[in-house]
Design a protein around this motif. Structure first.
Motif, PDB file in Angstrom:
ATOM      1  N   TRP A  16       1.344   9.830 -17.026  1.00 37.14           N
ATOM      2  CA  TRP A  16       1.810  10.419 -15.786  1.00 37.14           C
ATOM      3  C   TRP A  16       3.108  11.175 -16.063  1.00 37.14           C
ATOM      4  CZ3 TRP A  16      -1.378   9.390 -11.669  1.00 37.14           C
ATOM      5  CH2 TRP A  16      -2.290   8.370 -11.852  1.00 37.14           C
ATOM      6  N   ALA A  17       3.197  12.382 -15.518  1.00 33.41           N
ATOM      7  CA  ALA A  17       4.408  13.182 -15.684  1.00 33.41           C
ATOM      8  C   ALA A  17       4.788  13.794 -14.339  1.00 33.41           C
ATOM      9  CB  ALA A  17       4.187  14.289 -16.717  1.00 33.41           C
ATOM     10  N   GLU A  18       6.088  13.863 -14.098  1.00 31.19           N
ATOM     11  CA  GLU A  18       6.641  14.514 -12.918  1.00 31.19           C
ATOM     12  C   GLU A  18       6.167  13.896 -11.612  1.00 31.19           C
ATOM     13  OE1 GLU A  18       6.292  18.785 -13.185  1.00 31.19           O
ATOM     14  OE2 GLU A  18       7.267  18.813 -15.132  1.00 31.19           O
ATOM     15  N   PRO A  22       8.715   8.923  -4.278  1.00 32.97           N
ATOM     16  CA  PRO A  22       7.998   7.996  -3.400  1.00 32.97           C
ATOM     17  C   PRO A  22       6.722   7.434  -4.043  1.00 32.97           C
ATOM     18  CG  PRO A  22       8.647   9.949  -2.175  1.00 32.97           C
ATOM     19  CD  PRO A  22       8.938  10.215  -3.632  1.00 32.97           C
ATOM     20  N   VAL A  23       6.037   8.249  -4.814  1.00 32.90           N
ATOM     21  CA  VAL A  23       4.824   7.785  -5.496  1.00 32.90           C
ATOM     22  C   VAL A  23       5.190   6.748  -6.550  1.00 32.90           C
ATOM     23  CG1 VAL A  23       2.874   8.474  -6.950  1.00 32.90           C
ATOM     24  CG2 VAL A  23       3.624   9.956  -5.069  1.00 32.90           C
ATOM     25  N   ARG A  24       6.202   7.039  -7.322  1.00 31.12           N
ATOM     26  CA  ARG A  24       6.628   6.094  -8.370  1.00 31.12           C
ATOM     27  C   ARG A  24       7.080   4.767  -7.767  1.00 31.12           C
ATOM     28  NH1 ARG A  24       8.058   5.985 -13.944  1.00 31.12           N
ATOM     29  NH2 ARG A  24       7.978   3.760 -14.286  1.00 31.12           N
ATOM     30  N   ARG A  25       7.803   4.817  -6.659  1.00 37.84           N
ATOM     31  CA  ARG A  25       8.248   3.583  -5.992  1.00 37.84           C
ATOM     32  C   ARG A  25       7.058   2.764  -5.498  1.00 37.84           C
ATOM     33  NH1 ARG A  25      12.513   6.948  -4.044  1.00 37.84           N
ATOM     34  NH2 ARG A  25      11.379   7.270  -2.100  1.00 37.84           N
ATOM     35  N   LYS A  26       6.037   3.436  -4.990  1.00 44.12           N
ATOM     36  CA  LYS A  26       4.845   2.708  -4.536  1.00 44.12           C
ATOM     37  C   LYS A  26       4.135   2.053  -5.713  1.00 44.12           C
ATOM     38  CE  LYS A  26       3.834   5.004  -0.229  1.00 44.12           C
ATOM     39  NZ  LYS A  26       2.885   5.760   0.555  1.00 44.12           N
ATOM     40  N   LEU A  27       4.012   2.755  -6.821  1.00 44.70           N
ATOM     41  CA  LEU A  27       3.396   2.154  -8.012  1.00 44.70           C
ATOM     42  C   LEU A  27       4.174   0.916  -8.444  1.00 44.70           C
ATOM     43  CD1 LEU A  27       2.517   5.329 -10.113  1.00 44.70           C
ATOM     44  CD2 LEU A  27       0.920   3.818  -8.918  1.00 44.70           C
ATOM     45  N   ASP A  28       5.500   1.010  -8.412  1.00 47.62           N
ATOM     46  CA  ASP A  28       6.344  -0.127  -8.759  1.00 47.62           C
ATOM     47  C   ASP A  28       6.149  -1.274  -7.760  1.00 47.62           C
ATOM     48  OD1 ASP A  28       7.402   1.212 -10.954  1.00 47.62           O
ATOM     49  OD2 ASP A  28       9.218   1.842  -9.895  1.00 47.62           O
ATOM     50  N   ARG A  29       6.153  -0.935  -6.479  1.00 38.82           N
ATOM     51  CA  ARG A  29       6.042  -1.947  -5.430  1.00 38.82           C
ATOM     52  C   ARG A  29       4.696  -2.678  -5.500  1.00 38.82           C
ATOM     53  NH1 ARG A  29       7.341   0.936  -0.958  1.00 38.82           N
ATOM     54  NH2 ARG A  29       5.201   1.365  -0.381  1.00 38.82           N
ATOM     55  N   TYR A  30       3.634  -1.960  -5.847  1.00 37.24           N
ATOM     56  CA  TYR A  30       2.309  -2.578  -5.937  1.00 37.24           C
ATOM     57  C   TYR A  30       2.078  -3.261  -7.282  1.00 37.24           C
ATOM     58  CZ  TYR A  30       1.324   0.272  -1.800  1.00 37.24           C
ATOM     59  OH  TYR A  30       1.349   0.857  -0.552  1.00 37.24           O
ATOM     60  N   GLY A  31       3.097  -3.231  -8.148  1.00 37.66           N
ATOM     61  CA  GLY A  31       2.980  -3.908  -9.444  1.00 37.66           C
ATOM     62  C   GLY A  31       2.108  -3.174 -10.446  1.00 37.66           C
ATOM     63  N   LEU A  32       1.915  -1.885 -10.248  1.00 36.80           N
ATOM     64  CA  LEU A  32       1.034  -1.127 -11.142  1.00 36.80           C
ATOM     65  C   LEU A  32       1.724  -0.611 -12.396  1.00 36.80           C
ATOM     66  CD1 LEU A  32      -1.014   0.822  -8.470  1.00 36.80           C
ATOM     67  CD2 LEU A  32      -1.727  -1.147  -9.832  1.00 36.80           C
ATOM     68  N   ALA A  43       9.240  11.765 -17.302  1.00 34.06           N
ATOM     69  CA  ALA A  43       9.969  12.489 -16.265  1.00 34.06           C
ATOM     70  C   ALA A  43       9.487  13.925 -16.135  1.00 34.06           C
ATOM     71  CB  ALA A  43      11.470  12.459 -16.547  1.00 34.06           C
ATOM     72  N   THR A  44       9.118  14.536 -17.265  1.00 32.46           N
ATOM     73  CA  THR A  44       8.681  15.938 -17.235  1.00 32.46           C
ATOM     74  C   THR A  44       7.414  16.111 -18.065  1.00 32.46           C
ATOM     75  OG1 THR A  44       9.888  16.605 -19.220  1.00 32.46           O
ATOM     76  CG2 THR A  44      11.100  16.713 -17.117  1.00 32.46           C
ATOM     77  N   LEU A  45       6.733  17.198 -17.819  1.00 31.55           N
ATOM     78  CA  LEU A  45       5.544  17.527 -18.593  1.00 31.55           C
ATOM     79  C   LEU A  45       5.921  17.787 -20.051  1.00 31.55           C
ATOM     80  CD1 LEU A  45       2.525  17.970 -18.582  1.00 31.55           C
ATOM     81  CD2 LEU A  45       2.926  20.313 -17.849  1.00 31.55           C
ATOM     82  N   ASP A  46       7.073  18.430 -20.268  1.00 33.72           N
ATOM     83  CA  ASP A  46       7.532  18.675 -21.642  1.00 33.72           C
ATOM     84  C   ASP A  46       7.725  17.370 -22.406  1.00 33.72           C
ATOM     85  OD1 ASP A  46       7.469  21.426 -21.436  1.00 33.72           O
ATOM     86  OD2 ASP A  46       9.599  21.606 -20.958  1.00 33.72           O
ATOM     87  N   GLU A  47       8.272  16.346 -21.745  1.00 37.45           N
ATOM     88  CA  GLU A  47       8.444  15.047 -22.396  1.00 37.45           C
ATOM     89  C   GLU A  47       7.086  14.431 -22.750  1.00 37.45           C
ATOM     90  OE1 GLU A  47      10.830  12.280 -20.239  1.00 37.45           O
ATOM     91  OE2 GLU A  47      12.539  13.646 -20.144  1.00 37.45           O
ATOM     92  N   ALA A  48       6.125  14.543 -21.849  1.00 34.34           N
ATOM     93  CA  ALA A  48       4.791  13.994 -22.102  1.00 34.34           C
ATOM     94  C   ALA A  48       4.133  14.700 -23.284  1.00 34.34           C
ATOM     95  CB  ALA A  48       3.919  14.112 -20.858  1.00 34.34           C
TER      96      ALA A  48
END
Length: 78
Positions: A16-18, A22-32, A43-48
């Motif tokens: 997953w990049a970029e 809110p999406v990242r927080r939901k993934l964290d909250r749901y334990g994913l 954090a970025t597509l370049d990093e990926a």
């Protein structure tokens, strides 16, 4: 069902990049995040892309550039 563990034996990784905060927080909250693996988030597509290249040794050239890999004749996206 698609799972990261099911992809690994085939040499494939889902990353997953970029992601929006809110999406990242939901993934964290749901334990994913632990299930997916924090190393699969960038954090970025370049990093990926950089992580993929470092892991595989793959070369890449942006459209209109020559490939850094000698003999690479794969077409580049336009």
């Amino acid at each position: 069902m698609l799972s990261a563990a099911g992809l690994a034996p085939h040499g494939t990784a889902l990353v997953w990049a970029e992601l929006k905060d809110p999406v990242r927080r939901k993934l964290d909250r749901y334990g994913l995040t632990p299930a997916i693996g924090p190393e699969h988030f960038f954090a970025t597509l370049d990093e990926a892309v950089g992580a993929y290249r470092a892991r595989t040794g793959a070369g890449w050239a942006a459209p209109g550039e020559e490939s850094p890999v000698e003999g690479d004749a794969h077409p580049r996206p336009t």
